[in-house]
Motif scaffolding. Structure first.
Motif, PDB file in Angstrom:
ATOM      1  N   PHE A 172       1.884   1.116  13.945  1.00 23.63           N
ATOM      2  CA  PHE A 172       0.649   1.896  14.110  1.00 23.63           C
ATOM      3  C   PHE A 172       0.470   2.359  15.559  1.00 23.63           C
ATOM      4  O   PHE A 172      -0.620   2.773  15.957  1.00 23.63           O
ATOM      5  CB  PHE A 172      -0.569   1.059  13.681  1.00 23.63           C
TER       6      PHE A 172
ATOM      7  N   LEU B 115      -7.047  -3.303  12.732  1.00 24.05           N
ATOM      8  CA  LEU B 115      -5.803  -4.071  12.880  1.00 24.05           C
ATOM      9  C   LEU B 115      -5.810  -5.092  14.013  1.00 24.05           C
ATOM     10  O   LEU B 115      -5.323  -6.208  13.849  1.00 24.05           O
ATOM     11  CB  LEU B 115      -4.643  -3.098  13.097  1.00 24.05           C
TER      12      LEU B 115
ATOM     13  N   ASP C   7     -13.687  -1.924   8.214  1.00 24.73           N
ATOM     14  CA  ASP C   7     -13.107  -0.593   8.416  1.00 24.73           C
ATOM     15  C   ASP C   7     -14.021   0.256   9.307  1.00 24.73           C
ATOM     16  O   ASP C   7     -14.401   1.370   8.947  1.00 24.73           O
ATOM     17  CB  ASP C   7     -12.841   0.140   7.080  1.00 24.73           C
TER      18      ASP C   7
ATOM     19  N   THR D  34       4.247  -4.803  12.754  1.00 24.29           N
ATOM     20  CA  THR D  34       3.174  -4.059  12.066  1.00 24.29           C
ATOM     21  C   THR D  34       2.334  -3.303  13.090  1.00 24.29           C
ATOM     22  O   THR D  34       2.047  -2.115  12.917  1.00 24.29           O
ATOM     23  CB  THR D  34       2.275  -5.015  11.245  1.00 24.29           C
TER      24      THR D  34
ATOM     25  N   ARG E  13      -7.550   2.571  13.205  1.00 22.69           N
ATOM     26  CA  ARG E  13      -6.426   1.627  13.302  1.00 22.69           C
ATOM     27  C   ARG E  13      -6.643   0.519  14.347  1.00 22.69           C
ATOM     28  O   ARG E  13      -5.687  -0.049  14.867  1.00 22.69           O
ATOM     29  CB  ARG E  13      -5.120   2.364  13.549  1.00 22.69           C
TER      30      ARG E  13
ATOM     31  N   ASN F 223      -4.284  -8.456   4.880  1.00 17.49           N
ATOM     32  CA  ASN F 223      -3.683  -8.416   3.547  1.00 17.49           C
ATOM     33  C   ASN F 223      -3.394  -9.828   3.058  1.00 17.49           C
ATOM     34  O   ASN F 223      -2.782 -10.619   3.776  1.00 17.49           O
ATOM     35  CB  ASN F 223      -2.330  -7.682   3.621  1.00 17.49           C
TER      36      ASN F 223
ATOM     37  N   ASN G  35      -9.237  -3.794   6.658  1.00 15.73           N
ATOM     38  CA  ASN G  35      -7.782  -3.652   6.833  1.00 15.73           C
ATOM     39  C   ASN G  35      -7.385  -2.652   7.918  1.00 15.73           C
ATOM     40  O   ASN G  35      -6.298  -2.741   8.473  1.00 15.73           O
ATOM     41  CB  ASN G  35      -7.111  -3.289   5.499  1.00 15.73           C
ATOM     42  N   HIS G  36      -8.289  -1.695   8.252  1.00 16.12           N
ATOM     43  CA  HIS G  36      -7.967  -0.733   9.321  1.00 16.12           C
ATOM     44  C   HIS G  36      -8.186  -1.300  10.720  1.00 16.12           C
ATOM     45  O   HIS G  36      -7.673  -0.748  11.685  1.00 16.12           O
ATOM     46  CB  HIS G  36      -8.821   0.535   9.159  1.00 16.12           C
TER      47      HIS G  36
ATOM     48  N   ARG H 285      -0.738  -1.564   1.127  1.00 17.60           N
ATOM     49  CA  ARG H 285       0.183  -1.028   2.130  1.00 17.60           C
ATOM     50  C   ARG H 285       0.402  -2.061   3.235  1.00 17.60           C
ATOM     51  O   ARG H 285       0.320  -3.243   3.009  1.00 17.60           O
ATOM     52  CB  ARG H 285      -0.326   0.309   2.659  1.00 17.60           C
ATOM     53  N   ASN H 286       0.650  -1.570   4.454  1.00 14.72           N
ATOM     54  CA  ASN H 286       1.052  -2.500   5.502  1.00 14.72           C
ATOM     55  C   ASN H 286      -0.075  -2.742   6.508  1.00 14.72           C
ATOM     56  O   ASN H 286       0.150  -2.816   7.702  1.00 14.72           O
ATOM     57  CB  ASN H 286       2.283  -1.896   6.206  1.00 14.72           C
ATOM     58  N   TRP H 287      -1.324  -2.825   5.997  1.00 17.29           N
ATOM     59  CA  TRP H 287      -2.460  -2.915   6.913  1.00 17.29           C
ATOM     60  C   TRP H 287      -2.814  -4.368   7.235  1.00 17.29           C
ATOM     61  O   TRP H 287      -2.091  -5.276   6.864  1.00 17.29           O
ATOM     62  CB  TRP H 287      -3.672  -2.208   6.294  1.00 17.29           C
TER      63      TRP H 287
ATOM     64  N   HIS I  42     -14.996   4.105   9.834  1.00 14.42           N
ATOM     65  CA  HIS I  42     -13.735   4.672  10.333  1.00 14.42           C
ATOM     66  C   HIS I  42     -13.859   5.536  11.591  1.00 14.42           C
ATOM     67  O   HIS I  42     -13.237   6.605  11.682  1.00 14.42           O
ATOM     68  CB  HIS I  42     -13.064   5.481   9.209  1.00 14.42           C
TER      69      HIS I  42
END
Ligand code: 5GP
Ligand code: MN
Ligand code: MN
Length: 315
Positions: free
Chosen positions: A141, A127, A93, A137, A97, A197, A124-125, A192-194, A72
């Motif tokens: 972000f 993006l 990850d 989406t 974002r 998915n 998922n991060h 969530r909305n990552w 991250h």
């Protein structure tokens, strides 16, 4: 010629493969992984493993893999001790974002690490690496397709993944390292909305059907149910079809993943070793040590090959 394959008439050469094929079906409790695991766990071994000692010397007959995940954007300046090894594995990850500046920094960090090969999947991060993600989406972000396009254009690049010049980037794809077969896939159950998915059940199973049966080391972002998948609320949130694919069809020696930070650690079902390599804790502090393991180099192959490996070579 096209009707024959190694001298076998076309009509015959598919049959033995069909007979050997193992079909995985969607579990009836796929939507409730805790319930599915309660039922499945009774029939199988599940042990917690000590981490292999990273202090033992790296030997010429084995590849030492160093596993990290969920860094991250925090590992770059963390001072986290990176143990010696041959190949780095990162299970996704690596950003917060997927901002292109984050990807650039992470790629330079990889460049400074001493491992001969670095293998990476997205999470998922990350993006901007999800090419199917819609504009809305991205915008939620604070990211814009047009900005991404102009950033890439100014650097003469066609896609975000081309920024990862210091890694072998896997997306539903494989790489062979000295004859050891690795496969990587970023997908995880909708959270969530990552990015990356995918719906539990049939849709995720379709992704896992692409994993070749001769995979030695599987890398996914999310865990399978029952291994490294317990959240702080004590719920198993791993993918049921991923566990079934791993245990019944693919049977890799190692399955490396992250995503559920609080379930960092190593477990085994007696055949596959499951490694949740999340570097960041649930509070996004990059303090969990890399997890290492050694893999025997197949006969006739040598570590020398690492020095001449083509980036993004597949097998
Ligand atoms: P990340 O946002 O980095 O992908 O995941 C961070 C944390 O979110 C995990 O450590 C876990 O606590 C939580 N999380 C991720 N995926 C799921 C999920 O599918 N279900 C639940 N309940 N929590 C999740
Ligand atoms: Mn994460
Ligand atoms: Mn994640």
């Amino acid at each position: 010629m096209e009707h024959f394959f190694h001298g076998i008439p076309r009509i015959f050469y598919g049959i033995p493969r069909i007979l050997r094929k193992i079909y995985i079906r969607v579990d009836k409790d796929t939507a409730n992984p805790s319930k599915a695991w309660e039922r499945i766990r009774i029939k199988q071994q599940h042990t917690r493993c000590p981490h292999p000692d990273p202090i033992t010397p790296v030997t010429p007959d084995k590849i030492r893999f160093v596993c990290i995940s969920d860094t991250h954007g925090k590992i770059e300046r963390s001072g986290l001790r990176m143990p010696p090894g041959d190949v780095l594995l990162h299970a996704g990850d690596f950003t917060t974002r997927g901002q292109l500046t984050e990807i650039e920094k992470f790629n330079s960090y990889l460049g400074f690490l001493p491992y001969k090969v670095k293998v990476l999947i997205a999470g998922n991060h990350d993006l901007t690496l999800d090419e199917e993600l819609g504009d809305s989406t991205l915008q939620s972000f604070g990211l814009q397709h047009s900005e991404i396009e102009s950033y890439l254009k100014s650097r003469g690049l066609k896609s975000v993944k081309e920024m990862l010049t210091n890694a072998v980037y896997l997306l539903d794809s494989s790489v062979s390292i000295c004859g050891i077969k690795l496969y990587g896939a970023p997908w995880q159950p909708i959270f969530r909305n990552w990015g990356f998915n995918v719906k539990r059940g049939e849709e995720l199973l379709e992704k896992w059907q692409k994993i070749p049966t001769d995979t030695d080391i599987l890398i996914t972002h999310g865990p399978p149910v029952g291994h490294g998948d317990l959240t702080g609320g004590n719920n198993n949130v791993g993918c049921v079809e991923l566990l079934n694919t791993v245990q019944k069809r693919v049977k890799p020696k190692y399955h490396v993943f992250g995503h559920i930070h609080e379930s960092y650690g190593v477990t085994s079902d007696g055949f596959t070793t499951f490694i949740n390599a999340s570097t960041c804790t649930i509070r996004y502090k990059p303090t969990n040590s890399p997890i290492v393991f050694d893999f025997d180099i197949p006969e006739g192959r040598s570590k020398e090959e690492l020095l001449h490996m083509e980036k993004n070579s597949s097998y």
